[in-house]
Design a protein around this motif. Sequence first.
Motif, PDB file in Angstrom:
ATOM      1  N   LEU A   1      42.187  34.714  28.833  1.00 37.37           N
ATOM      2  CA  LEU A   1      42.656  34.511  27.664  1.00 37.37           C
ATOM      3  C   LEU A   1      43.768  33.552  27.366  1.00 37.37           C
ATOM      4  O   LEU A   1      43.840  32.848  26.611  1.00 37.37           O
TER       5      LEU A   1
ATOM      6  N   ASP B   1      45.473  40.716  35.815  1.00 36.83           N
ATOM      7  CA  ASP B   1      44.037  40.917  35.057  1.00 36.83           C
ATOM      8  C   ASP B   1      43.444  39.490  34.878  1.00 36.83           C
ATOM      9  O   ASP B   1      43.967  38.646  34.269  1.00 36.83           O
TER      10      ASP B   1
ATOM     11  N   LYS C   1      40.868  38.904  33.077  1.00 43.96           N
ATOM     12  CA  LYS C   1      40.363  38.170  31.734  1.00 43.96           C
ATOM     13  C   LYS C   1      41.694  37.911  30.918  1.00 43.96           C
ATOM     14  O   LYS C   1      41.635  37.169  29.918  1.00 43.96           O
ATOM     15  N   LEU C   2      42.796  38.936  31.262  1.00 46.81           N
ATOM     16  CA  LEU C   2      43.923  38.449  30.523  1.00 46.81           C
ATOM     17  C   LEU C   2      44.095  37.093  30.765  1.00 46.81           C
ATOM     18  O   LEU C   2      44.844  36.405  30.091  1.00 46.81           O
ATOM     19  N   ASP C   3      44.290  36.547  32.062  1.00 43.27           N
ATOM     20  CA  ASP C   3      44.542  35.457  32.497  1.00 43.27           C
ATOM     21  C   ASP C   3      43.748  34.155  31.872  1.00 43.27           C
ATOM     22  O   ASP C   3      44.165  33.291  31.433  1.00 43.27           O
TER      23      ASP C   3
ATOM     24  N   GLU D   1      50.488  42.701  24.953  1.00 45.11           N
ATOM     25  CA  GLU D   1      51.042  42.256  26.063  1.00 45.11           C
ATOM     26  C   GLU D   1      51.333  40.918  26.125  1.00 45.11           C
ATOM     27  O   GLU D   1      52.543  40.535  26.479  1.00 45.11           O
ATOM     28  N   ILE D   2      50.461  40.036  25.380  1.00 43.10           N
ATOM     29  CA  ILE D   2      50.984  38.808  25.364  1.00 43.10           C
ATOM     30  C   ILE D   2      52.037  38.624  24.528  1.00 43.10           C
ATOM     31  O   ILE D   2      53.165  37.890  24.563  1.00 43.10           O
TER      32      ILE D   2
ATOM     33  N   TYR E   1      45.515  43.526  25.088  1.00 44.52           N
ATOM     34  CA  TYR E   1      45.826  42.080  25.710  1.00 44.52           C
ATOM     35  C   TYR E   1      46.874  41.349  24.709  1.00 44.52           C
ATOM     36  O   TYR E   1      47.922  40.869  25.333  1.00 44.52           O
TER      37      TYR E   1
ATOM     38  N   GLN F   1      40.757  46.847  24.338  1.00 46.16           N
ATOM     39  CA  GLN F   1      41.075  45.842  25.404  1.00 46.16           C
ATOM     40  C   GLN F   1      41.550  44.515  24.658  1.00 46.16           C
ATOM     41  O   GLN F   1      42.567  44.167  25.208  1.00 46.16           O
TER      42      GLN F   1
END
Length: 410
Positions: free
Chosen positions: A175, A169, A171-173, A208-209, A205, A201
């Motif tokens: 972040l 993802d 955007k997750l990267d 998940e982190i 995120y 969202q």
Amino acid sequence: MKQFLELKKEQKLSMKQSLNLSQQMKLSINILAMSIEKLNDFVLEEVEENPNVELKFFIRDKNFYRNEDISELDNISQDKNFYEELEEQINFLKLDKKMRESCIFIVNNLNEKGYLLLSKRELLRELKVDENYLTKILEVIHSLEPYGVGAFSLEDCLKIQLKQKNIFDEKLDRLIDKYLILIAEQKFELIKEKLNINEEQMRLYISEIKKLNPIPSRGYNTGKLRRVIPEIIVKKVEDKYKCELNEKVIPKLSIKNENEIDKNFYKRVNDIILAIEKRNATLLKISEFITEKQKIFFETLGKEATTLKIIDIAQELNLSISTVSRTIKEKYILTNFGVVALRKLICMSSEAIKEKEYIEKYIENENREKPYSDQELTELLGKDGFKIARRTVSKYRKELGYKSSSNRKV
């Protein structure tokens, strides 16, 4: 038929000899990588119940330990060793010799958290490989459990774990790369604004982190609180520095009644004795070479060092890189200015020494009300012609004993 039986007998004998050789080699390799503490524990476990084997141990003298470790003397962790676990996984993989040795080298250059101590540039120079091959090496390392080992930074560690979970993802990267500090500061509205995402969202995120492990080595014994026992004593004799084994810390094995001992056990004890002798000879040989090359280190009481790489030691002494890495791992020398890790005498390059000198110069002459951040030090070094990563500057600053800019501020 007789010829066939003789051939089968010969093949069986050959296979048995090959198996014995393999077992001896494995024993020798394992003993080579052991710290003196682990070696003594290993020997005791092997022979303590047999009255026909005499075993002499070192005297547990507190003078052999760093002050901060004395409180740990009666409290040794029995957890599985982090580095051994990784090497064991590597040995189960189908890798060619070069790839295997490169992976073992990387494992031996991880810090206590499981992060790489060396930059990508230093790895390319040390392993003498191109970027494509280094990428393949790191892919192997990143496939090992616990996931996240072999990362260059916290951000890298988290992204390795996401990749292993097949989570991709952009955007997750982003972040993770740029805005982790905002999570710590609970600036959630700013995160949504920066990434152009909604509340749901953002929560997904962050959730998940939080499932990821920032310290891959957690739950393993990394050896950080182990006893520090010098195996090599360095003394100045006239104009040279000489090495000698610290005999009183090395376990001594001898068999008292050979006729009363089981044949297989007798062989096992002899194999251990030979493996210890080989370990000590290899350690002394490498220590003598390093000491000769690092005379300036002893002359300056550890303040300066010359360029010395593991690959150079291996080539000069006709040893493999993995043999040198195992030998210097968790081994210490006793000098007239204290106990020093043998690995400390391995310097990547004269350029690294120069970079440290410049970092020290900048910090010593900085404005104490506005000290340099690691990024500012990186930029200053860049102006001086050094191409160096911020994380490498941070590592060198810590090695020099300087705190972060916020903690240096007066």
